[in-house]
Design an enzyme around this catalytic site. Structure first.
Site, PDB file in Angstrom:
ATOM      1  N   HIS A  52       0.845  -1.248   0.033  1.00 24.31           N
ATOM      2  CA  HIS A  52       0.081  -0.074  -0.006  1.00 24.31           C
ATOM      3  C   HIS A  52       1.007   1.361  -0.008  1.00 24.31           C
ATOM      4  O   HIS A  52       1.856   1.322   0.568  1.00 24.31           O
ATOM      5  CB  HIS A  52      -0.845  -0.091   1.399  1.00 24.31           C
ATOM      6  N   GLU A 103       0.828   3.857   1.627  1.00 26.59           N
ATOM      7  CA  GLU A 103       1.661   4.374   3.263  1.00 26.59           C
ATOM      8  C   GLU A 103       2.631   3.721   3.498  1.00 26.59           C
ATOM      9  O   GLU A 103       3.859   4.182   4.045  1.00 26.59           O
ATOM     10  CB  GLU A 103       0.319   4.278   4.110  1.00 26.59           C
ATOM     11  N   CYS A 149      -6.286   2.008   5.565  1.00 33.34           N
ATOM     12  CA  CYS A 149      -6.716   0.581   6.070  1.00 33.34           C
ATOM     13  C   CYS A 149      -6.325   0.334   7.535  1.00 33.34           C
ATOM     14  O   CYS A 149      -5.460   1.064   7.792  1.00 33.34           O
ATOM     15  CB  CYS A 149      -6.454  -0.604   4.881  1.00 33.34           C
ATOM     16  N   CYS A 156      -2.456  -0.426   7.525  1.00 37.87           N
ATOM     17  CA  CYS A 156      -1.791   0.943   7.320  1.00 37.87           C
ATOM     18  C   CYS A 156      -2.026   1.937   8.707  1.00 37.87           C
ATOM     19  O   CYS A 156      -1.180   2.313   9.106  1.00 37.87           O
ATOM     20  CB  CYS A 156      -2.081   1.703   6.241  1.00 37.87           C
TER      21      CYS A 156
END
Lengths: 154, 154
Positions: free
Chosen positions: B54, B56, B84, B87
């Site tokens: 992801h 992040e 999410c 993260c």
């Protein structure tokens, strides 16, 4: 091999982490269809590249690399300590089939404690799980580690 | 630069992800003391090494590498979509100072939606957060991406 045999392999990874002055948690990935151990890793969040380097994330990364795949369907994860929120969510993202863990973690766990992520409505793949595999051994190595740390500080 | 200027940089990362056929989410890390952009990354969870990639996590990994440090105290994270659960928990582990995000994510978000991790009792560092920065633009690029996907399937 049964679940205790697999957890014993994860415990060896925790022991190696202990020897590197890392919080002693170990994890392995097992192919649930063949029984083969695909990857092993210990926690290296203090002396590794960054604070995410929990045993579960490291083991899943290694398994993806080895299998040259993006997700880990039909794979099981054995870990000596209940996964934290980050790891529980990562395990779900990876589509792991089942998580076996040793000790529970009231302070930071996210499967039977904390946010219980696999029960959350934002969890879109819910792995099966089983706790308490070699629980005493998995817990004991952590207790010794933190006891030593406290004694060094005195 | 203000928070919209920084989010514009994160949006460029989302655009680059779009062009690589990845869900278009972008993130950057900013030193809150100097205002300097430390790292930038787009989501690459489909075509990268694994499904954790992801925006992040990628941006935080790059920032740790660049700064040669394990955690990101005094750093801010800008991301086009609400983080999410994985993260959000990783952001807390990293000791990020403040999270700025664009669009909210009812299905998978974990800050104002889902498990609201920063409010959980197992969250031991609670970053500040602010949502709605360039919300429309951040949301629009995602809508276009998924609309295109659906049309290709028809």
């Amino acid at each position: 091999m049964n679940s205790q045999d697999y957890m014993q392999i994860a415990l060896k990874e925790a022991q190696k982490a202990f020897e590197k002055d890392e919080v002693p948690v170990g994890a392995i990935i097992v192919d649930s269809q063949t029984g083969k151990v695909i990857a092993k890793a210990g926690n290296r969040s203090e002396h590794g590249e960054n604070a995410f380097a929990h045993a579960e994330l490291e083991a899943m990364k290694k398994a993806c690399k080895k299998l040259k795949q993006n997700r880990l369907r039909d794979m099981d994860l054995y870990v000596t300590l209940e996964p934290c929120t980050m790891c529980a969510a990562a395990i779900s993202l990876m589509r792991i089939r089942k998580v076996f863990f040793g000790a529970t973690d009231e302070k930071g766990g996210a499967i039977v404690n904390g946010v219980k992520f696999f029960e959350a409505k934002t969890c879109h793949h819910r792995p099966e799980f089983e706790s308490g595999i070699l629980e005493e051994k998995c817990s004991e190595i952590l207790k010794i580690f933190f006891r030593n740390k406290r004694q060094k500080k005195l």
